[in-house]
Write a protein that holds these residues in place. Structure first.
Motif, mmCIF file in Angstrom:
data_model
loop_
_atom_site.group_PDB
_atom_site.id
_atom_site.type_symbol
_atom_site.label_atom_id
_atom_site.label_comp_id
_atom_site.label_asym_id
_atom_site.label_seq_id
_atom_site.Cartn_x
_atom_site.Cartn_y
_atom_site.Cartn_z
ATOM 1 N N LYS A 152 7.439 3.899 3.426
ATOM 2 C CA LYS A 152 7.778 4.761 4.599
ATOM 3 C C LYS A 152 9.180 4.899 4.802
ATOM 4 O O LYS A 152 9.725 3.897 5.180
ATOM 5 C CB LYS A 152 6.905 4.671 5.636
ATOM 6 N N VAL A 204 4.301 3.593 -8.590
ATOM 7 C CA VAL A 204 3.574 4.872 -8.709
ATOM 8 C C VAL A 204 3.414 5.495 -9.916
ATOM 9 O O VAL A 204 4.406 4.884 -10.806
ATOM 10 C CB VAL A 204 4.552 5.652 -7.708
ATOM 11 N N TYR A 258 -2.236 9.253 -7.540
ATOM 12 C CA TYR A 258 -2.535 7.782 -7.282
ATOM 13 C C TYR A 258 -3.777 7.303 -7.447
ATOM 14 O O TYR A 258 -4.770 8.238 -7.624
ATOM 15 C CB TYR A 258 -1.743 7.524 -5.749
ATOM 16 N N THR A 272 0.859 -1.121 0.050
ATOM 17 C CA THR A 272 0.067 -0.172 -0.140
ATOM 18 C C THR A 272 0.798 1.340 0.216
ATOM 19 O O THR A 272 0.370 2.352 -0.661
ATOM 20 C CB THR A 272 -0.995 -0.026 1.098
ATOM 21 N N ALA A 273 1.949 1.212 0.469
ATOM 22 C CA ALA A 273 2.980 2.350 0.601
ATOM 23 C C ALA A 273 4.287 2.043 1.042
ATOM 24 O O ALA A 273 4.534 0.898 1.505
ATOM 25 C CB ALA A 273 2.357 3.533 1.634
ATOM 26 N N ARG A 294 5.666 9.219 3.294
ATOM 27 C CA ARG A 294 4.640 8.191 3.261
ATOM 28 C C ARG A 294 4.343 8.451 1.701
ATOM 29 O O ARG A 294 3.609 9.231 1.331
ATOM 30 C CB ARG A 294 3.554 7.869 4.116
ATOM 31 N N ILE A 295 4.643 7.324 0.918
ATOM 32 C CA ILE A 295 4.419 7.491 -0.443
ATOM 33 C C ILE A 295 3.430 6.323 -0.781
ATOM 34 O O ILE A 295 3.728 5.085 -0.760
ATOM 35 C CB ILE A 295 5.599 7.103 -1.346
ATOM 36 N N PRO A 296 2.107 6.571 -1.113
ATOM 37 C CA PRO A 296 1.010 5.575 -1.422
ATOM 38 C C PRO A 296 1.481 4.874 -2.849
ATOM 39 O O PRO A 296 1.986 5.719 -3.838
ATOM 40 C CB PRO A 296 -0.101 6.255 -1.679
ATOM 41 N N THR A 297 1.368 3.435 -2.633
ATOM 42 C CA THR A 297 1.673 2.777 -4.139
ATOM 43 C C THR A 297 0.554 1.970 -4.450
ATOM 44 O O THR A 297 -0.443 1.858 -3.852
ATOM 45 C CB THR A 297 2.984 1.957 -3.991
#
Length: 742
Positions: free
Chosen positions: A276, A290, A366, A273-274, A281-284
């Motif tokens: 960190k 991404v 996203y 989901t991300a 925090r990078i949502p994927t």
């Protein structure tokens, strides 16, 4: 309810189409999935490019590309370079204050030590006399890999690695990964990810000396375009970071990167989901990818040639505190990628875009976890609305509702994109297009069936406006003629017989086709109706089947346009070695009989009557007077916005009453002072002629002929005055001239 029952079959088909698009949301059929993904990719590219700012966005960080470009290759030779050269490049960057260096390059093979090469030479024999300590020292000094490794610890440097699908590809040793699962209960083998079996890592001496390692594998869509980038890749039950992610970790002085996952309720599989680290925090997506937050097209980031940095030609202030991505834009080194913002986009700049997004997560768009639910609701609402409403509407309103729905879908998608949420749009747009298209086609065929029944009755009629009138009001169709005031036009090509003798049959056909097409178009554009073509003659009329209160003026303006078209065609025909063409035009206005006339085998919508015959006579008289355009006094009376030149008062064959005829000159707004002066002199001369003041009239006409020697009409009057001045005229002489031929 009655309307709904009447169109129930159409509504049901619309609902079936809706269910089909619902099924497409999570379709596993390869052909459909591939088609949807490709269309979605095209739409994504268009949306991205449409919303890119006109100027490159400003970054909070100094990110730049060190480009091994054509200039660098020319100065330092083909790539790969010696590690001594790469060492100098890194040293210069470190000395300039660069804080992180990321290589979009691997060093998979050791560089051959020159000492090993010369041992079997005469020099080698001399070297054999050195002590072992001296040899070791000399060998280390000549070992490019060791020399390069010495500077890798001078700053935070990330070396690139490349993962392979083939398990037997196993070059170099990987450093321990900096990625850890945030959920300690999740086993790595249960977490989804993009998996690779083989590896191409750097030589051990470099791998051990460097602080970071990151893969530079691309993650293209099925059509080969780079729209997404993988932040993590799974290799031998371990996740490894991308080049950009590892560079961001070092830039933030983080020791590790946490991988956030979520367990699927139906099984023991985990989705990513991300990622960190530090405070980021990078949502994927579920595979750790991404969407690349492109700044713009190629070279949206600063590019500095590696040659300029090696030569010290770059100002230190441009590099200080920066993050350098070392890669290539040279075509020969094959690191150019097809992306949403360019087909020849350097792969190294993709990493720079991703790196900037990781440092500024707000740049990422996203696809949230709830995207499928949102898409289903959108499809169901649109499908129900269009399936029920469209069958109840007429064609224009049907098209309007379909168009509004299309705009709504696009607008909603763009609004969410502005919120950095990327939702699919292919299925909703496809639904709107298909249901709207189906209903429009159904309405078209139903309407066309009704029209064909009427058209079959009148397909003998040439004028399109006449047919359209009958189709728009089938109940008002009548075969009875009517008598009404109209204007009729006759046009004829001068000396057509001699023209036809000079051309082959095929060329003559081509000439007439090229002449009639623009002439017919002009008549239609000026609201006229074509009556017939007879050889080179065109007959048209104004005022029927559609009423036109300005029929006379429209006819005259149409005549002007026909003369203009003929002049243009004359030039074109001369270029083809065809004879030059000239025409005569005659127009009359008056009461005529108009209607569908003929037999049961052949009918025509035409006009008849004395007023029609006079129009034909006027066209013939243009030859006599040496003019191209003549109208009757009845036409002139209804054209207050047009200037006319008085020509004569004539009695044509078959008519006892004299009719004044005029030459249309131009619209009043196009008049000139010279033209008005000529018309004033002509009016004075003509009045003297009517008053039988022969001397004054003769002098006036001769003066006009001197000024305008090409005007045959002035010569005609001079000759006529010579004849009349010696004749005793009747007291009721009105100045008319009798023409005895047609």
């Amino acid at each position: 309810m009655n309307k709904i029952k009447k169109h129930l079959n159409t509504i049901v088909i619309g609902l079936v189409i809706t269910l089909f698009f619902v099924a497409l949301v999570d379709s596993k059929i390869p052909v459909l999935r591939t088609a949807i993904d490709r269309v979605e990719g095209i739409i994504y590219d268009a949306r991205l490019n449409a919303t890119l700012p006109e100027t490159v966005r400003k970054s909070d960080h100094n990110i730049f590309i060190v480009d091994i470009d054509e200039k660098a290759l020319k100065q330092y030779g083909r790539f790969p370079w010696s590690r001594h050269t790469v060492k100098q490049l890194v040293t210069n960057l470190v000395d300039a204050g660069v804080v992180v260096i990321a290589f979009d390059i691997t060093f998979t093979e050791p560089e051959i030590n020159p000492l090993d090469t010369v041992f079997n030479t005469e020099l080698g024999k001399k070297l054999a006399g050195l002590s072992s300590e001296q040899l070791i020292q000399l060998r280390d000094e000549l070992d490019a890999d060791k020399q390069f490794a010495q500077v890798l610890g001078d700053t935070d440097i990330v070396l690139g690695v490349l993962f392979q699908q083939e398990a037997d590809v196993d070059v170099g040793k990987l450093k321990n990964s900096t990625i850890e699962l945030l959920d300690k209960s999740a086993a790595v083998e249960k977490v989804r990810g993009i998996e690779f079996s083989g590896q191409l890592a750097n030589v051990d001496v470099l791998q051990e000396a460097v602080y970071g390692q990151g893969f530079f594998n691309s993650a293209p869509d099925p059509d080969g375009f780079i729209r997404r980038a993988a932040l993590v890749i799974k290799h031998k039950d371990q996740f490894y970071p991308s080049l950009a992610l590892e560079a961001a970790r070092l830039f933030n002085l983080a020791d590790k990167i946490d991988l956030e996952t979520t367990k699927l309720p139906a099984n023991d599989i985990y989705n990513i989901t991300a990622v960190k680290f530090a405070n980021n925090r990078i949502p994927t997506d579920e595979y750790g990818r991404v969407l690349v937050p492109f700044r713009g097209g190629q070279k949206s980031f600063p590019y500095y040639s590696a040659a300029d940095i090696l030569n010290g030609d770059i100002g230190l202030e441009l590099l200080e505190g920066g993050v350098a991505f070392i890669g290539t834009s040279a075509v020969g080194l094959a690191d150019l990628r097809a992306t949403s913002v360019g087909l020849q986009y350097p792969g190294v700049e993709v990493h720079a875009n991703v790196f900037e997004g990781i440092l500024q997560p707000e740049l990422f768009s996203y696809r949230p976890d709830w995207w499928e639910g949102a898409l289903l609701v959108q499809i169901l609402l649109l499908g129900l609305l269009l399936s029920i409403v469209l069958p109840l509407l007429g064609p224009s309103r049907m098209a309007l509702v379909g168009g509004v729905s299309f705009v709504f879908v696009v607008g909603f998608n763009l609004f969410m994109w502005q919120q950095h949420i990327s939702l699919p749009v292919t299925q909703p747009l496809g639904l709107v297009i298909l249901i709207s298209g189906f209903n429009l086609a159904r309405g078209f065929f139903a309407e066309n069936s009704n029209r064909q029944q009427i058209k079959s009755m009148f397909d003998q009629y040439v004028p399109p406006a006449h047919i359209d009138k009958m189709l728009s009001d089938p109940n008002g169709v009548s075969l009875e003629g009517e008598r009404k005031e109209m204007s009729v036009l006759f046009s004829d090509i001068r000396s057509f017989t001699s023209i036809s003798e000079k051309l082959s049959a095929n060329d003559l056909k081509d000439l007439l086709n090229e002449y009639f097409s623009p002439i017919t178009k002009s008549i239609f554009e000026h609201q006229g109706t074509i009556d017939k073509y007879v050889g080179d003659m065109v007959m048209a009329f104004w005022g029927a089947p559609l009423n036109d209160p300005n029929h006379a003026e429209h006819a005259v303006i149409g005549g002007f346009d026909m003369l203009k078209i003929t002049a243009e065609l004359r030039e074109q025909f001369l270029e083809k070695d065809w004879p030059a063409i000239y025409v005569g035009i005659g127009i009359n206005t008056g009461d005529m009989n108009v209607g569908d006339m003929g037999s049961e085998y052949r009918r025509a919508y035409t006009v008849l009557g004395d007023a029609v015959n006079l129009g034909s006579r006027l066209e013939s008289l243009t030859k006599f007077y040496g003019l191209e355009f003549l109208v009757s006094e009845f036409t002139k009376a209804q054209c207050p916005n047009i200037l006319f030149r008085p020509v004569d008062k004539v009695k044509v064959k078959g008519k006892d009453e004299a009719v004044a005829i005029f030459e249309p000159v131009c619209q009043i707004t196009q008049s000139t002072a010279e033209l008005e002066q000529e018309l004033a002199e002509l009016e004075l001369a003509y009045n003297w002629y009517l008053d039988q003041q022969w001397q004054q009239a003769d002098t006036a006409y001769k003066n006009l002929l001197t000024q305008y020697p090409n005007k045959k009409i002035y010569q005609i009057y001079i000759e006529r005055i010579e004849q009349l001045r010696d004749i005793e005229l009747d007291p009721d002489w009105d100045g008319s001239f009798t023409h005895t031929s047609k």
